[in-house]
Design a protein around this motif. Structure first.
Motif, mmCIF file in Angstrom:
data_model
loop_
_atom_site.group_PDB
_atom_site.id
_atom_site.type_symbol
_atom_site.label_atom_id
_atom_site.label_comp_id
_atom_site.label_asym_id
_atom_site.label_seq_id
_atom_site.Cartn_x
_atom_site.Cartn_y
_atom_site.Cartn_z
ATOM 1 N N ALA A 73 162.008 72.709 73.851
ATOM 2 C CA ALA A 73 162.199 73.633 72.726
ATOM 3 C C ALA A 73 161.127 74.712 72.693
ATOM 4 O O ALA A 73 161.301 75.733 72.037
ATOM 5 C CB ALA A 73 162.211 72.859 71.412
ATOM 6 N N ALA A 74 160.012 74.491 73.402
ATOM 7 C CA ALA A 74 158.881 75.420 73.303
ATOM 8 C C ALA A 74 158.909 76.506 74.365
ATOM 9 O O ALA A 74 158.161 77.483 74.265
ATOM 10 C CB ALA A 74 157.569 74.635 73.412
ATOM 11 N N ARG A 133 164.396 80.092 76.702
ATOM 12 C CA ARG A 133 165.554 79.640 77.462
ATOM 13 C C ARG A 133 165.651 80.299 78.833
ATOM 14 O O ARG A 133 165.978 79.659 79.826
ATOM 15 C CB ARG A 133 166.825 79.904 76.648
ATOM 16 C CG ARG A 133 168.096 79.393 77.287
ATOM 17 C CD ARG A 133 169.250 79.449 76.307
ATOM 18 N NE ARG A 133 168.999 78.610 75.140
ATOM 19 C CZ ARG A 133 169.874 78.442 74.149
ATOM 20 N NH1 ARG A 133 171.029 79.074 74.170
ATOM 21 N NH2 ARG A 133 169.578 77.680 73.129
ATOM 22 N N GLU A 134 165.310 81.582 78.896
ATOM 23 C CA GLU A 134 165.449 82.309 80.161
ATOM 24 C C GLU A 134 164.391 81.886 81.189
ATOM 25 O O GLU A 134 164.528 82.174 82.378
ATOM 26 C CB GLU A 134 165.371 83.822 79.928
ATOM 27 C CG GLU A 134 164.077 84.312 79.307
ATOM 28 C CD GLU A 134 164.077 84.277 77.787
ATOM 29 O OE1 GLU A 134 163.185 84.922 77.188
ATOM 30 O OE2 GLU A 134 164.966 83.616 77.204
ATOM 31 N N LEU A 135 163.331 81.204 80.744
ATOM 32 C CA LEU A 135 162.282 80.755 81.649
ATOM 33 C C LEU A 135 162.355 79.258 81.959
ATOM 34 O O LEU A 135 161.697 78.782 82.880
ATOM 35 C CB LEU A 135 160.902 81.063 81.053
ATOM 36 C CG LEU A 135 160.572 82.534 80.771
ATOM 37 C CD1 LEU A 135 159.182 82.644 80.152
ATOM 38 C CD2 LEU A 135 160.660 83.349 82.054
ATOM 39 N N LEU A 136 163.155 78.536 81.197
ATOM 40 C CA LEU A 136 163.138 77.080 81.291
ATOM 41 C C LEU A 136 163.652 76.567 82.636
ATOM 42 O O LEU A 136 163.106 75.607 83.197
ATOM 43 C CB LEU A 136 163.945 76.469 80.147
ATOM 44 C CG LEU A 136 163.867 74.946 79.987
ATOM 45 C CD1 LEU A 136 162.422 74.465 79.904
ATOM 46 C CD2 LEU A 136 164.637 74.501 78.746
ATOM 47 N N GLU A 137 164.692 77.212 83.178
ATOM 48 C CA GLU A 137 165.213 76.753 84.468
ATOM 49 C C GLU A 137 164.146 76.860 85.552
ATOM 50 O O GLU A 137 163.961 75.943 86.363
ATOM 51 C CB GLU A 137 166.456 77.548 84.865
ATOM 52 C CG GLU A 137 167.057 77.067 86.182
ATOM 53 C CD GLU A 137 168.334 77.799 86.553
ATOM 54 O OE1 GLU A 137 168.912 77.451 87.608
ATOM 55 O OE2 GLU A 137 168.757 78.707 85.808
ATOM 56 N N THR A 142 156.932 60.279 86.636
ATOM 57 C CA THR A 142 157.823 60.355 85.472
ATOM 58 C C THR A 142 157.821 61.764 84.909
ATOM 59 O O THR A 142 156.756 62.378 84.772
ATOM 60 C CB THR A 142 157.349 59.377 84.374
ATOM 61 O OG1 THR A 142 157.323 58.046 84.895
ATOM 62 C CG2 THR A 142 158.279 59.427 83.161
ATOM 63 N N ILE A 143 159.003 62.267 84.580
ATOM 64 C CA ILE A 143 159.104 63.522 83.835
ATOM 65 C C ILE A 143 159.592 63.198 82.431
ATOM 66 O O ILE A 143 160.507 62.384 82.248
ATOM 67 C CB ILE A 143 160.028 64.546 84.527
ATOM 68 C CG1 ILE A 143 159.924 65.913 83.832
ATOM 69 C CG2 ILE A 143 161.472 64.064 84.574
ATOM 70 C CD1 ILE A 143 160.540 67.040 84.632
ATOM 71 N N PHE A 144 158.924 63.781 81.446
ATOM 72 C CA PHE A 144 159.279 63.543 80.041
ATOM 73 C C PHE A 144 159.874 64.820 79.470
ATOM 74 O O PHE A 144 159.181 65.827 79.318
ATOM 75 C CB PHE A 144 158.034 63.133 79.250
ATOM 76 C CG PHE A 144 158.276 63.024 77.760
ATOM 77 C CD1 PHE A 144 159.295 62.230 77.256
ATOM 78 C CD2 PHE A 144 157.475 63.714 76.863
ATOM 79 C CE1 PHE A 144 159.517 62.135 75.881
ATOM 80 C CE2 PHE A 144 157.678 63.624 75.497
ATOM 81 C CZ PHE A 144 158.713 62.827 75.020
ATOM 82 N N LEU A 145 161.157 64.786 79.182
ATOM 83 C CA LEU A 145 161.880 65.942 78.647
ATOM 84 C C LEU A 145 161.977 65.807 77.130
ATOM 85 O O LEU A 145 162.878 65.158 76.597
ATOM 86 C CB LEU A 145 163.270 66.032 79.278
ATOM 87 C CG LEU A 145 163.299 66.154 80.808
ATOM 88 C CD1 LEU A 145 164.734 66.140 81.320
ATOM 89 C CD2 LEU A 145 162.570 67.414 81.267
ATOM 90 N N ASP A 146 161.008 66.398 76.445
ATOM 91 C CA ASP A 146 160.990 66.336 74.987
ATOM 92 C C ASP A 146 161.959 67.364 74.417
ATOM 93 O O ASP A 146 162.151 68.437 74.986
ATOM 94 C CB ASP A 146 159.570 66.613 74.480
ATOM 95 C CG ASP A 146 159.369 66.153 73.047
ATOM 96 O OD1 ASP A 146 160.279 65.500 72.498
ATOM 97 O OD2 ASP A 146 158.295 66.439 72.490
ATOM 98 N N GLU A 147 162.576 67.023 73.288
ATOM 99 C CA GLU A 147 163.571 67.878 72.622
ATOM 100 C C GLU A 147 164.712 68.233 73.583
ATOM 101 O O GLU A 147 165.106 69.390 73.714
ATOM 102 C CB GLU A 147 162.910 69.140 72.061
ATOM 103 C CG GLU A 147 161.765 68.871 71.091
ATOM 104 C CD GLU A 147 162.159 68.020 69.892
ATOM 105 O OE1 GLU A 147 163.373 67.878 69.625
ATOM 106 O OE2 GLU A 147 161.269 67.489 69.217
#
Length: 369
Positions: free
Chosen positions: A205-206, A209-213, A242-247
């Motif tokens: 969430a932080a 969106r255009e940079l998240l990929e 481990t990867i932690f995908l918050d939100e």
């Protein structure tokens, strides 16, 4: 053999507790043997076969956790129920991780212990031999990630953590904002077989969106304006760990599909690239959203939900575990004692005010106060 004729070993250094459990279980139709300590229990286990063991944790000499390790080596299929008057999240997590069938705090209700015993015996034939792995880094070795509390709610969470930490499956942590979801994710990682490899948190969430990929999967040089060099993404950085995908609920459908591919195929493609890169990661996700409603509204992929929700963990809000507030307050006082705040204590009246408040921001709000 029916469970009513099962043979149970009771281990407790308190004579009154041994007698109480012996009478209770005998009346239920069980065959009961008792031992006042760990060494005698091991002697009995080497001579006789038992269907279940019930042991105290705090005992002189060989304590309950060490005894549990010895018993699982002698008989990996033996269900063991741990009982204690001094419940902590660390011992609950460690007991379940070693292989305990359940963990019960004193004082307990008669119907409660009877149900737990019956359930453990029913599961006996289905129980696989637990892993021989003994954690090099127990939870207590990571004070920054300590789970604080003794409420029934949080002890149940720790029991589940102990059961699933070593299993290399996806976990979905659910709970309101500020309940400690990343803390739980870190405990899962540092009590897993991947503990020596990276733990990589990503707040979905932080990041715009255009940079998240690009953040998740990386990008090749020249993939877009400003991509002057090749970038390694978070999934590749987490390789072996481990990867932690918050939100996770904030992801758009396109990225959800790409994460689904990682879970299914264990491979990624960088933005602007056409080469697949194999990755070995455990995915732990977290959300404070109603993902089931998101599925109905076509905002969240149902197939991704089921891939993530292999083991669901629900964190209670602080208002449902108010008995933990004094312990949390002491924890934060200790944490900030040497900081610029110079907080040294709290009055009983102030503590009562904290316990009377409903804490919509949960533990994070309490820490900030």
């Amino acid at each position: 053999m029916g469970t009513s004729s099962a043979k149970i070993l009771v281990i407790d250094d308190e004579r009154s507790m041994r007698k109480f459990l012996s009478i209770l279980l005998t009346r239920e139709g069980y065959l009961v043997r008792v031992a006042e300590g760990g060494e005698k229990a091991l002697t009995l286990l080497r001579k006789e076969n038992f269907d279940l063991a019930i042991t105290d944790i705090i005992m002189p000499g060989l304590d309950g956790l060490q005894l549990l390790k010895e018993m699982t080596q002698l008989d990996p299929s033996l269900p063991v129920i741990m009982i204690t008057a001094y419940a902590t999240t660390t011992t609950a997590l460690e007991a379940m991780k070693i292989g305990a069938s359940d963990y019960v705090t004193k004082p307990f209700k008669i119907e409660e212990i009877k149900a737990i015993i019956a359930r453990a015996l029913e599961k006996k034939t289905l129980v696989e031999a637990p892993s021989s792995f003994e954690a090099t880094y127990p939870a207590s070795s990571f004070p920054d990630f300590e789970i604080v509390g003794r409420s029934e709610n949080i002890l149940e969470v720790c029991k589940l953590l102990g059961k699933v930490a070593e299993k290399d499956v996806s976990v979905l942590i659910r709970g309101e904002s500020g309940t400690g979801k990343e803390l739980i994710a870190r405990q899962l990682h540092y009590n897993s077989l991947r503990r020596k490899n990276p733990f990589v948190p990503v707040n979905c969430a932080a990041i715009p969106r255009e940079l998240l990929e690009s953040e998740l999967f990386g990008h090749e040089k020249g993939a877009f304006t400003g991509a002057l060099t090749t970038k390694i993404g978070k999934f590749q950085l987490a390789h072996g760990g481990t990867i932690f995908l918050d939100e996770i609920g904030d992801l758009d459908l396109t990225l959800q599909g790409k994460i689904l591919r990682v879970l299914q195929e264990k491979e990624i493609e960088r933005v602007g690239g056409n080469q697949t890169i194999k990755v070995d990661v455990r995915v732990i996700a977290a959300t404070n959203q109603d993902l089931e409603q998101g599925i109905k509204e076509k905002r969240f992929r149902e197939d991704l939900f089921y891939r993530l929700n292999v083991v669901p963990i629900f964190l209670p809000p602080l208002r449902e575990r108010k008995e933990d507030i004094p312990l949390l307050v002491q924890h934060f006082l200790k944490k900030y004692h040497d900081s610029a705040r110079k907080v040294i204590g709290i009055s009983p009246a102030a503590l009562q005010l904290l316990q009377d408040y409903n804490w919509p921001g949960n533990i994070r709000e309490l820490e900030n106060v």
